[in-house]
Scaffold this active site. Structure first.
Site, PDB file in Angstrom:
ATOM      1  N   TYR A  18       0.859  -1.186   0.000  1.00 41.20           N
ATOM      2  CA  TYR A  18       0.000   0.000   0.000  1.00 41.20           C
ATOM      3  C   TYR A  18       0.898   1.240   0.000  1.00 41.20           C
ATOM      4  O   TYR A  18       2.043   1.176   0.403  1.00 41.20           O
ATOM      5  CB  TYR A  18      -0.913   0.001   1.222  1.00 41.20           C
ATOM      6  CG  TYR A  18      -0.162  -0.048   2.522  1.00 41.20           C
ATOM      7  CD1 TYR A  18       0.443   1.095   3.050  1.00 41.20           C
ATOM      8  CD2 TYR A  18      -0.012  -1.244   3.219  1.00 41.20           C
ATOM      9  CE1 TYR A  18       1.157   1.051   4.222  1.00 41.20           C
ATOM     10  CE2 TYR A  18       0.708  -1.288   4.383  1.00 41.20           C
ATOM     11  CZ  TYR A  18       1.293  -0.132   4.884  1.00 41.20           C
ATOM     12  OH  TYR A  18       2.015  -0.176   6.042  1.00 41.20           O
ATOM     13  N   SER A 255       6.759   2.874  11.325  1.00 42.83           N
ATOM     14  CA  SER A 255       6.663   1.515  10.808  1.00 42.83           C
ATOM     15  C   SER A 255       5.226   1.049  10.930  1.00 42.83           C
ATOM     16  O   SER A 255       4.407   1.649  11.611  1.00 42.83           O
ATOM     17  CB  SER A 255       7.555   0.589  11.611  1.00 42.83           C
ATOM     18  OG  SER A 255       7.022   0.477  12.914  1.00 42.83           O
ATOM     19  N   LYS A 256       4.965  -0.071  10.268  1.00 45.27           N
ATOM     20  CA  LYS A 256       3.631  -0.638  10.272  1.00 45.27           C
ATOM     21  C   LYS A 256       3.160  -0.914  11.693  1.00 45.27           C
ATOM     22  O   LYS A 256       2.018  -0.725  12.033  1.00 45.27           O
ATOM     23  CB  LYS A 256       3.657  -1.949   9.494  1.00 45.27           C
ATOM     24  CG  LYS A 256       2.560  -2.057   8.452  1.00 45.27           C
ATOM     25  CD  LYS A 256       2.499  -3.454   7.900  1.00 45.27           C
ATOM     26  CE  LYS A 256       2.895  -3.450   6.446  1.00 45.27           C
ATOM     27  NZ  LYS A 256       2.835  -4.752   5.817  1.00 45.27           N
ATOM     28  N   ARG A 257       4.094  -1.406  12.504  1.00 47.53           N
ATOM     29  CA  ARG A 257       3.705  -1.819  13.841  1.00 47.53           C
ATOM     30  C   ARG A 257       3.216  -0.639  14.685  1.00 47.53           C
ATOM     31  O   ARG A 257       2.322  -0.765  15.483  1.00 47.53           O
ATOM     32  CB  ARG A 257       4.875  -2.505  14.528  1.00 47.53           C
ATOM     33  CG  ARG A 257       4.488  -3.862  15.050  1.00 47.53           C
ATOM     34  CD  ARG A 257       5.660  -4.695  15.510  1.00 47.53           C
ATOM     35  NE  ARG A 257       6.954  -4.240  15.069  1.00 47.53           N
ATOM     36  CZ  ARG A 257       7.954  -3.960  15.905  1.00 47.53           C
ATOM     37  NH1 ARG A 257       7.783  -4.047  17.192  1.00 47.53           N
ATOM     38  NH2 ARG A 257       9.117  -3.591  15.421  1.00 47.53           N
TER      39      ARG A 257
END
Ligand code: GLU
Ligand code: ZN
Length: 481
Positions: A18, A255-257
């Protein structure tokens, strides 16, 4: 052909998932800088890492850029004189350029097996050395190696000079130097014929006449390899500008986290484009007049890399909430209603919402909160008798009687207006010797199911007599069940 001095900036995302908010952050500065100087903003798709490339990812990058109003002037989707703009469509160019380096003696064939390379890496690590290639194939006879390359799997590596200091002047940071001895003999062309990032980025930035390479600071450590390539090809180095990376509030790299890394998360939460761009800009740049709220056009007029600050920009969502509120109050109503439509539940009648909007405008943070805040405008609420009794501080029977009196009072009104409703209900409250809070909170809860709404009399006016009476009756019936 464009003039040599034209400003040409680019983003070069890899289509791996994405669209990342970091890509939009980067694109913002590339876009603003190009527009400020009457130049062009280019998107190049760096899809040579075939294991990581995701087919749909390219289209959503364009969607995200366009959504944020940062539409490129050139790119795979937009055309231009310097295409193709997708690296997988340029493989011949990279092979030719790798060949040129072989011929000029600045690159060499390497035939080492993956097993050998991992042994070398391990041995170096055990001795506390950085995991670099040991240059085993660098000493092969060039003619022999070229012959061998006809039949044997190989890569092409960069010849990094010994004992040199490699220096470039970063547009934000001034001179940055590296000892060549810690620069690896980087693979330029992989065994499958695909280039690595380092070869492709240099070839493309040069051939696409990029004047300013504006990219994230994580690429600083790659720059010495790029410097050598520019030197070996005898090309001028573009102005290199390494911008700081967005960080989480704990200063770790976003970050994604942790954070909300997708560029679409902000859209889906109902942060306005204006607010998100404004927010990202304020992470690294102050408006010269100290204004906190400014537009993309303001930035194009006033932005200057000299004033960019380098401390890690923090994705502080509280600040974004605040800016979003500022923009909700500033945007022209017509524009705003358009944006609101996407979030307003379809069942909410437009006239009810419009009547109450001024009260939401001051309170609303994100448009995604609208369904919860406005659900009662569409559907009759479920109100528990217990909650109603608690709010009213009356016995059940008295409460039922009170609700009936409210209904009667409202039904007998000659005109249905905020002021007439208010006057009548205040008179009733005084007559019954009720305290204002329980008197009005009870009505609010019975009619909306919520204890926080825009002012009660406005809400009743917007809902209309019929709906209000229906809901009061419903609450009364539930009480007496
Ligand atoms: N493909 C690299 C990326 O994904 C581009 C780095 C650069 O701008 O040179 O970020
Ligand atoms: Zn080798």
């Amino acid at each position: 052909m464009q003039s040599e001095s034209m400003v040409r900036t680019r983003i070069a995302p890899s289509p791996t998932g994405y669209p990342h908010i970091g890509t939009i952050f980067q694109a913002l500065f590339d876009y603003v800088y190009a527009k400020k100087h009457g130049g062009r903003f280019i998107i190049r798709i760096e899809d040579t890492d075939r294991k990581r490339a995701v087919p749909e990812a390219e289209a959503v990058i364009y969607e995200a850029l366009e959504y944020y109003g940062l539409k490129p002037d050139e790119g795979p989707k937009y055309g231009g004189d310097f295409g193709p703009y997708r690296q997988s469509d340029r493989l011949d160019l990279y092979r030719d350029h790798a060949q040129k380096l072989i011929v000029s003696g600045h690159a060499y064939y390497c035939f080492c097996s993956p097993e050998r390379l991992s042994q070398v890496r391990q041995a170096r690590q055990q001795n506390g050395l950085p995991p670099m290639y040991d240059r085993h194939c660098r000493t092969l006879d060039p003619a022999q190696a070229a012959a061998q390359a006809q039949t044997q799997s190989h890569v092409i590596r960069l010849k990094v000079p010994d004992h040199e200091t490699l220096t470039f002047s970063d547009g934000l940071r001034g001179p940055i130097s590296f000892a060549s001895d810690v620069v690896d003999d980087q693979v330029l062309l992989k065994s499958d014929g695909f280039p690595t990032y380092h070869l492709a980025v240099v070839v493309d930035d040069h051939l696409m006449q990029i004047s300013h390479v504006i990219r994230g600071e994580e690429w600083i450590s790659s720059t010495p390899k790029h410097l050598l390539l520019y030197r070996y090809f005898n090309w001028d180095l573009p102005q290199m500008i390494h911008t700081p990376l967005l960080r989480n509030p704990d200063r770790s790299k976003i970050s994604k986290r942790h954070g909300h890394t997708s560029a679409f998360w902000y859209r889906d939460q109902g942060y306005l484009v204006e607010a998100v761009l404004n927010f990202m800009a304020t992470r690294v740049w102050n408006h010269p007049d100290g204004q906190e709220v400014f537009t993309l056009d303001d930035m194009i007029k006033l932005f200057d890399f000299n004033q960019m600050h380098l401390q890690g920009p923090i994705m502080d969502l509280k600040k974004l909430d605040w800016l979003n509120g500022q923009w909700l109050r500033r945007l022209d109503d017509r524009i705003l209603f358009d944006r609101l439509q996407a979030f307003l539940p379809a069942a909410v009648p437009a006239d009810r919402f419009k009547a109450l909007w001024p009260h939401y405008q001051d309170r609303l943070v994100k448009l995604a909160d609208l369904p919860e805040l406005t659900g009662y405008l569409a559907a009759d609420p479920q109100v528990s008798p217990a909650a109603l009794i608690k709010e009213a501080k009356m016995a059940t029977q008295d409460l039922a009687v009170y609700l009936a009196q409210v209904s009667q009072t409202l039904t007998s009104l000659k005109t249905w207006q905020v002021t007439t409703i208010e006057t009548a209900l205040r008179q009733l409250q005084t007559k019954l010797k009720l305290k204002p809070r329980p008197a009005f909170m009870t009505i609010r809860l019975a009619v909306t199911g919520q204890s926080a709404t825009p002012p009660l009399f406005d809400v009743l006016a917007a809902l209309g007599l019929k709906t209000v009476i229906k809901r009061l009756n419903l609450a009364q019936k539930n009480l007496l069940k």
